[in-house]
Scaffold this motif. Structure first.
Motif, mmCIF file in Angstrom:
data_model
loop_
_atom_site.group_PDB
_atom_site.id
_atom_site.type_symbol
_atom_site.label_atom_id
_atom_site.label_comp_id
_atom_site.label_asym_id
_atom_site.label_seq_id
_atom_site.Cartn_x
_atom_site.Cartn_y
_atom_site.Cartn_z
ATOM 1 N N ASP A 152 8.142 2.787 -8.105
ATOM 2 C CA ASP A 152 7.180 1.699 -8.287
ATOM 3 C C ASP A 152 6.525 1.254 -6.983
ATOM 4 N N VAL A 153 6.664 2.050 -5.925
ATOM 5 C CA VAL A 153 5.997 1.698 -4.667
ATOM 6 C C VAL A 153 4.489 1.695 -4.893
ATOM 7 N N GLU A 154 3.838 0.656 -4.448
ATOM 8 C CA GLU A 154 2.406 0.525 -4.667
ATOM 9 C C GLU A 154 1.598 1.336 -3.656
ATOM 10 N N ALA A 155 0.422 1.749 -4.070
ATOM 11 C CA ALA A 155 -0.530 2.399 -3.184
ATOM 12 C C ALA A 155 -1.313 1.311 -2.430
ATOM 13 N N PRO A 156 -1.863 1.624 -1.253
ATOM 14 C CA PRO A 156 -1.780 2.924 -0.578
ATOM 15 C C PRO A 156 -0.558 3.000 0.331
ATOM 16 N N ILE A 157 0.007 4.192 0.435
ATOM 17 C CA ILE A 157 1.106 4.454 1.362
ATOM 18 C C ILE A 157 0.503 5.066 2.624
ATOM 19 N N ASP A 158 0.886 4.533 3.774
ATOM 20 C CA ASP A 158 0.330 4.985 5.051
ATOM 21 C C ASP A 158 1.165 6.065 5.728
#
Length: 236
Positions: A152-158
């Motif tokens: 469930d990690v939200e975007a955006p991922i850096d």
């Protein structure tokens, strides 16, 4: 809480961070003895047709399996260079790499390192180490199966750091790729140590259709440095 800071400051040089990392790097030298004790079980597992990991796994709760100081500096510098605010880490262990990443997030002005660790005792100690470094407000360490804790990690991922169970590198990468922003970086550790096991991962990153440009750095035990430039069709 996001904090505005002088862009020339480097949280890695803060006394609490330096002292905590120095203590953990010293303690991690004991990993050699952990792996030595695990060797008979690894050999036995191999003789039974299992993987070496099956024999080693029971011993891992006592191993730091840390990144080197050089690798830590590399991921810190990269996170600063791309202004990373949301970072995902697979394989928090006792929190060594997490501290490098959290220091970068703090120095970038705020954000979150979302880590995950399967071993409950490691989760507890990692949180204590991160707090000792004064970086707990920048970190969320999740306990359990990474395929669930990171779903469930939200975007955006850096930025992503893969440093856990090697067979999960590709499944986790595929799960997270749709959330990567263009120009984000994926690091994968132990490329040289587990060359055979991670050969499919390296091949995946080098397949143009998957959207990465990549190179293997000699840093630490082999650090795959991959930049996401945009996928066409993901491999199945």
């Amino acid at each position: 809480m996001n904090t505005q800071i002088n862009s020339n400051e480097r949280n890695l040089d803060a006394p609490a961070v330096k002292e905590t990392l120095a203590r953990l790097h010293r303690a991690a030298r004991g990993d050699a003895f952990v792996f030595l004790r695990a060797l008979p079980d690894a050999i036995a597992a191999k003789a039974q047709g299992k993987s070496l990991f099956d024999g080693i796994a029971p011993h891992m709760k006592n191993a730091y399996i840390q990144i080197s100081n050089d690798a830590g500096e590399m991921i810190y510098n990269t996170a600063r260079a791309i202004d990373a605010r949301r970072i995902v880490e697979f394989g928090t262990s006792f929190g060594v790499s997490t501290i490098y990443l959290a220091a970068a997030v703090r120095d970038n002005g705020g954000g979150k390192v979302i880590g995950t660790e399967l071993e409950p005792t490691k989760v507890t100690v990692a949180r204590q180490n991160i707090a000792a470094a004064g970086l707990e407000s920048y970190v969320d360490v999740r306990e359990g199966d990474a395929t669930k804790t990171l779903a469930d990690v939200e975007a955006p991922i850096d930025l992503v750091l893969l440093d856990g169970w090697k067979d999960l590198y590709i499944p986790l990468l595929k799960m997270l790729t749709p959330k990567l922003r263009r120009g984000s970086v994926v690091f994968a550790d132990n490329i040289n140590t587990f060359r055979k096991t991670l050969r499919p991962y390296v091949a995946h990153m080098r397949a143009a259709q998957n959207g990465f440009v990549t190179t293997t750095l000699a840093t630490g035990s082999g650090l795959e440095y991959s930049v996401y430039v945009g996928a066409t069709t993901m491999e199945s």
